[in-house]
Design an enzyme around this catalytic site. Structure first.
Site, PDB file in Angstrom:
ATOM      1  N   ASP A 476     -22.654 -22.655 -16.732  1.00  0.00           N
ATOM      2  CA  ASP A 476     -24.002 -23.189 -16.929  1.00  0.00           C
ATOM      3  C   ASP A 476     -24.411 -24.129 -15.810  1.00  0.00           C
ATOM      4  O   ASP A 476     -25.589 -24.237 -15.496  1.00  0.00           O
ATOM      5  CB  ASP A 476     -24.089 -23.927 -18.265  1.00  0.00           C
ATOM      6  N   ARG A 480     -21.829 -31.413 -13.765  1.00  0.00           N
ATOM      7  CA  ARG A 480     -21.599 -32.420 -14.789  1.00  0.00           C
ATOM      8  C   ARG A 480     -20.375 -32.063 -15.649  1.00  0.00           C
ATOM      9  O   ARG A 480     -19.630 -31.129 -15.330  1.00  0.00           O
ATOM     10  CB  ARG A 480     -22.849 -32.601 -15.651  1.00  0.00           C
ATOM     11  N   GLU A 482     -19.533 -30.210 -17.891  1.00  0.00           N
ATOM     12  CA  GLU A 482     -19.621 -28.929 -18.620  1.00  0.00           C
ATOM     13  C   GLU A 482     -18.981 -27.839 -17.772  1.00  0.00           C
ATOM     14  O   GLU A 482     -17.824 -27.554 -17.902  1.00  0.00           O
ATOM     15  CB  GLU A 482     -21.071 -28.594 -18.966  1.00  0.00           C
ATOM     16  N   ASP A 489     -26.705 -18.324 -21.547  1.00  0.00           N
ATOM     17  CA  ASP A 489     -27.244 -18.362 -20.184  1.00  0.00           C
ATOM     18  C   ASP A 489     -27.027 -17.008 -19.510  1.00  0.00           C
ATOM     19  O   ASP A 489     -27.913 -16.466 -18.858  1.00  0.00           O
ATOM     20  CB  ASP A 489     -26.544 -19.456 -19.368  1.00  0.00           C
ATOM     21  N   TRP A 548     -27.279 -16.346 -27.592  1.00  0.00           N
ATOM     22  CA  TRP A 548     -25.969 -16.697 -27.042  1.00  0.00           C
ATOM     23  C   TRP A 548     -24.958 -15.609 -27.445  1.00  0.00           C
ATOM     24  O   TRP A 548     -24.222 -15.106 -26.620  1.00  0.00           O
ATOM     25  CB  TRP A 548     -25.559 -18.086 -27.548  1.00  0.00           C
ATOM     26  N   GLU A 766     -32.286 -26.792 -14.090  1.00  0.00           N
ATOM     27  CA  GLU A 766     -32.124 -26.502 -15.515  1.00  0.00           C
ATOM     28  C   GLU A 766     -33.440 -26.709 -16.266  1.00  0.00           C
ATOM     29  O   GLU A 766     -33.785 -25.946 -17.163  1.00  0.00           O
ATOM     30  CB  GLU A 766     -31.055 -27.421 -16.108  1.00  0.00           C
TER      31      GLU A 766
HETATM   32  C1  BGC Z   1     -25.907 -25.880 -21.196  1.00  0.00           C
HETATM   33  C2  BGC Z   1     -26.808 -24.722 -21.431  1.00  0.00           C
HETATM   34  C3  BGC Z   1     -26.352 -24.104 -22.723  1.00  0.00           C
HETATM   35  C4  BGC Z   1     -26.698 -25.098 -23.780  1.00  0.00           C
HETATM   36  C5  BGC Z   1     -26.555 -24.645 -25.197  1.00  0.00           C
HETATM   37  C6  BGC Z   1     -26.164 -26.851 -22.259  1.00  0.00           C
HETATM   38  O1  BGC Z   1     -25.469 -28.010 -22.133  1.00  0.00           O
HETATM   39  O2  BGC Z   1     -26.034 -26.404 -19.910  1.00  0.00           O
HETATM   40  O3  BGC Z   1     -27.071 -23.960 -20.364  1.00  0.00           O
HETATM   41  O4  BGC Z   1     -26.750 -22.842 -22.962  1.00  0.00           O
HETATM   42  O5  BGC Z   1     -26.014 -26.313 -23.529  1.00  0.00           O
HETATM   43  O6  BGC Z   1     -26.436 -25.662 -26.104  1.00  0.00           O
END
Ligand code: BGC
Length: 915
Positions: A476, A480, A482, A489, A548, A766
């Protein structure tokens, strides 16, 4: 005469596929120099197997026009370590044969667990370690007598590794063995190290760090030790001598290996790497170092500890993806002194990788700190979007004449680096730093260019965001806390991704893990895969979520469309069926639609949603979920038919019809209005075929007209989030509102695709307003400057602006139909199809050379190029009835010219409320 080129196995593009897991690899090849009208009538495949002293060959011939993904034609399948080469020649309908192709080589890896005789080892202190640990350095010396015919290193780690032989780095992979669902699959790599060995004592050294396996990773700060408590190493070096009997020797990880702590004192994906060069272990991977006693002057070497074998439930596999590599270096463009007096380096491009320090010198023990950020705020590093992620690398100098440093086990998403502790003014900062770009080494699949420079920049930004976020798995965001394989996505970006880079292998590999994680979650697909949210009480609750989880169907479907390879559908069919089985349906009434109780992310990050509540879209999230359900039912019904599963095909077709009928009763007025009167609602209803143009043409047209009204009322600003954005422009174009689509595409006010471009963006953001017009960073939590989702519009650039569109799976048939509009005067696109590159390029010039006068007639010149095995429908704008002219061409390069008039108003005006 036609020439056979690019013979390759499966989807591996290299001429030398080493260590792969294929026992019956399919073969493909392309043609160049085929005379007009030439058609393959049959082919011969010659299989050669190099044994130590002789080569065994066999040849088969087939009468068939196929040249893509030809099934394995030999009696027996391949075995572990088997090495083969293949040549192809073909004959045409004229009976004339081509020459033999260049050989393509393949070597099989270790297919069975029994092939692995090495032991899993770790450092003796690893089990009691608390928190992030220094890297482990492992070493093993061994004698080699020449001549060596062949040496293969099979190696992996639970963690990350880099191997060295006799002091020299082996291979060019970054972050090996890559990220997989480690509870189900661990990838290993195969290296040909024949030339790295020498006669006498040799040394194999391996550095191992925590990486994704046991370093901190996951959502909301993440967790340590998700897949295991500490790193471990598995390595097996097989040496084959050129003796008459082909003697072999195997060096395996076991208790005879020695291990110590290395100079990388911290190596974390999020927090960065700390390297203390004063703690380097001289010659640690060379035979010259002390190998007999347990200590060198400053280092304590201890025997490695042997662990229990890797559980049988974890598959050791070579995987299918290309490796992650360092693919490019970017030189700094500017040194900045910030208002607080900090030294910043601007690389001019938001990218993913790290900063390399070159030719630096300074006193021993002096520390240089590199902090990373994607943007500046008030002239300083904007680190708030990094959340719980430090993204700081540190290098402590050893005081040598000239030093060099680059991190090995971390990566950052950044454009700016703050440099603290730069040692002395006489050392040129800009000459001593460069950014190294890292990502899965996919090959480019195409290009786009047009007469509007801002759109070209947008397209380049899409490419950079895709590169940065396809790092071992599709992620994603790269900066950061994640960097996770969020399924939604990818579900939304997949149709565009396949047009930008050849991502078949990385996604095929990733989907196996999606399937695995889905099994662990009882049939509900994971939100992220590999499932780093497993220890998290919120995310591991098996929450079913539309879009998703529809990735199970959408990703394989798009890979099939792009390549025509049915095997990806077969591979993932179980995962698709399972998702459709567990998807919770309404208990009463509309029983074919979603149960309304689960939370839905819906049109996530709709610009109308509050910055801290990105799920609060203006479009009903449950309705969006149902639209994606209908699309999934339609597609799985088609997939079932393609796989010969007739009962399932009928079942899902019936389900789709019932779901659609219930959807209409619930959400659509007879005239084509939708209960959420929003851009996303209409864009999805039109593009996901919810409204079925054939059956309900009036509703379809009305929905399009309403969408155009909404976009014009909104001054062409975007009103869609993740779900609606990929479809907005296409829905307008498909319902006859092309110029409104172009007005939205070319809009620069916020929110729009070009707003970030006008703000200097070099990647896709984003949020539409990740950076606010006044230069402040959006206060929301989700504020990445490198997310691919909104870049899905690149598909529209190829298909409408340039006019190049795939019509049949695998591009056997495509269309070139420039959608003339706005003030576009030129556009070009290329795409690398399985058969070769297809391209189109058009430009327009006024008939009246001066461009003035009453007669607005223009000439369009179009050039189309198509490879062997493809057919192109060409559509040109013309004067007169229907205003379009069509033809169909085959392989070759074709030029067309037409005169036409731009029969549209430009600019399109916004709709103003009547006073
Ligand atoms: C991500 C997204 C993701 C989403 C869903 C985010 O923190 O960066 O791209 O799909 O969370 O909760």
């Amino acid at each position: 005469m036609a020439t056979v080129v690019d013979v390759h196995f499966e989807h591996y593009r290299t001429l030398n596929a080493l260590g792969v897991h294929e026992t019956k690899p399919r073969l493909s090849w392309r043609y160049i120099t085929a005379p007009p009208g030439w058609k393959q009538q049959g082919y011969e495949v010659e299989l050669s197997e190099e044994r130590e002293e002789h080569t065994l060959s066999s040849t088969i011939a087939h009468t068939s026009p196929r040249n893509i993904l030809i099934p394995w034609a030999f009696d027996t399948g391949l075995q572990s370590r088997q090495r083969i080469s293949i040549r192809v020649r073909a004959w045409g309908e004229d009976g004339v044969s081509t020459d033999w192709s260049e050989p393509a080589r393949l070597e099989v890896g270790l297919l069975n667990r029994a092939d692995w005789i090495c032991q899993r080892i770790t450092a003796p202190w690893a089990r009691s370690a608390v928190g992030a640990e220094a890297e482990h350095l492992y070493r093993k010396t061994f004698p080699v007598s020449t001549p060596v015919a062949r040496a293969r290193l099979y190696i992996t780690a639970q963690g990350l590794y880099e191997a060295e032989v006799n002091g020299r780095r082996i291979g060019d992979y970054f972050l090996a063995p890559g990220w997989t669902a480690y509870d189900g699959r661990l990838q290993y790599q195969t290296y040909d190290i024949t030339s790295a060995l020498s006669s006498g004592t040799n040394c194999l050294g391996v550095r191992v760090a925590e990486g994704w396996f046991c370093g901190r990773i996951g959502f909301e700060g993440g967790h340590r030790n998700i897949w295991g408590p500490h790193p471990a190493l598995l390595a097996q070096l097989e040496i084959t001598y050129s003796d008459a009997d082909g003697r072999t020797e195997t060096i395996c990880t076991d208790a005879s290996w020695m291990v110590t702590r290395g100079p990388i004192r911290l190596a974390e994906i999020y927090d960065g790497e700390k390297y203390d060069a004063t703690l380097e272990v001289p010659s640690w991977s060379s035979a010259g170092a002390d190998t007999t006693s347990s200590t060198t002057s400053t280092t304590t070497w201890e025997p490695a500890q042997v662990l229990a074998p890797l559980p049988e439930s974890v598959k050791l596999t070579s995987g299918f993806s290309e490796p992650v590599r360092r693919t490019e270096t970017v030189q700094p463009v500017k040194k900045i002194t910030s208002p607080l007096g900090k030294t910043l380096v601007d690389f001019g491009q938001n990218l993913v990788g790290y900063v390399r320090l070159k030719r630096i010198r300074g006193p021993r023990g002096h520390k240089i700190t590199l902090s990373h950020a994607e943007v500046l705020e008030n002239g300083e590093l904007g680190t708030r979007p990094l959340r719980l992620c430090k993204a700081i690398d540190e290098y402590v100098l050893k005081g040598a004449e000239e030093e060099q440093y680059e991190p090995r086990f971390t990566f950052h998403g950044f454009r700016y680096t703050q440099v603290d502790g730069w040692p002395g003014d006489d050392l040129d900062l800009l000459a001593s730093t460069e950014a190294v770009v890292c990502h899965t080494d996919m090959k480019s699949a195409g290009s786009f260019d047009c007469s509007e420079p801002l759109l070209n920049k947008l397209y380049q930004n899409v490419r950079w965001s895709m590169r940065g976020n396809f790092l071992s798995v599709p992620t994603d965001c790269p900066q950061r806390d994640e960097r996770l394989g969020w399924t939604g996505d990818l579900a939304l970006f997949a149709p565009t991704a396949v047009l930008v880079y050849d991502c078949f292998n990385i996604l095929k590999n990733w989907l196996i893990d999606v399937d695995h994680d889905q099994g662990v979650l009882g049939g509900v697909p994971p939100m992220v895969s590999p499932n780093a949210t497993l220890p998290d009480p919120v995310w591991c609750r098996r929450v079913p979520c539309a879009i998703w989880h529809d990735v199970t169907i959408l990703a394989p479907w798009n890979l099939y469309q792009e390549t025509g390879d049915l095997s990806i559908l077969a591979q993932q069919y179980g995962s698709m069926l399972e998702w459709m089985r567990v998807l919770p349906r309404n208990k009463t009434g509309a029983t074919h639609l979603w149960d309304p109780s689960p939370f839905q992310l819906g049109d996530w990050l709709d610009p109308a949603a509050p910055p801290d509540q990105p799920w609060k879209s203006a479009t009903d999230a449950k309705m969006v979920a149902n639209m994606f359900l209908i699309q999934s039912l339609d597609i799985i019904s088609e997939i079932s038919a393609l796989l010969g599963r007739a009962p399932e095909a009928t079942h899902f077709r019936t389900e789709a019809a019932s779901a659609r009928a219930e959807f209409h009763a619930e959400y659509v007025t007879p005239n084509g209005r939708i209960v959420s009167d929003t851009q996303a609602a209409y864009a999805l209803a039109i593009s996901l075929n919810i409204l079925q143009q054939q059956q309900h043409p009036a509703q379809f047209a009305r929905a399009g007209a309403r969408l155009a009204e909404l976009v014009r009322k909104n001054n062409f600003r975007i009103g869609t989030g993740f779900a609606g954005t990929p479809f907005l422009c296409e829905a307008l174009a498909a319902t006859g509102h092309l110029q409104v689509a172009y007005a939205a595409l070319l809009e620069t006010g916020c929110p729009s695709w070009l707003y970030p471009v006008t703000m200097g963006a070099t990647t896709v953001w984003e949020r539409w307003d990740s950076m606010l017009p006044d230069g402040r960073i959006n206060p929301g939590e989700m504020t990445s400057f490198n997310h691919y989702a909104f870049g899905a519009v690149a598909k529209f650039l190829y298909e409408r602006v340039a006019g190049l569109k795939r019509l049949e799976p695998g591009w056997t048939r495509c269309r070139v139909a420039p959608a003339v509009g706005a003030e576009f005067t030129r556009a070009a696109a290329t795409h690398v199809t399985p058969q070769g590159t297809v391209s189109c390029e058009w430009n327009t010039v006024p008939v009246d050379e001066n461009g003035g006068g009453e007669d607005k007639t223009e000439v369009m010149r179009l050039r189309v190029s198509a490879p062997y095995g493809t057919t192109v429908e060409v559509v040109l704008p013309v004067l007169g009835e229907g205003e379009r002219w069509e033809t169909v061409v085959g392989p070759g390069t074709w030029s067309f010219e037409s005169t036409f008039r731009r029969n549209y108003e430009w600019p399109v005006l916004p709709l103003k409320p009547k006073s």
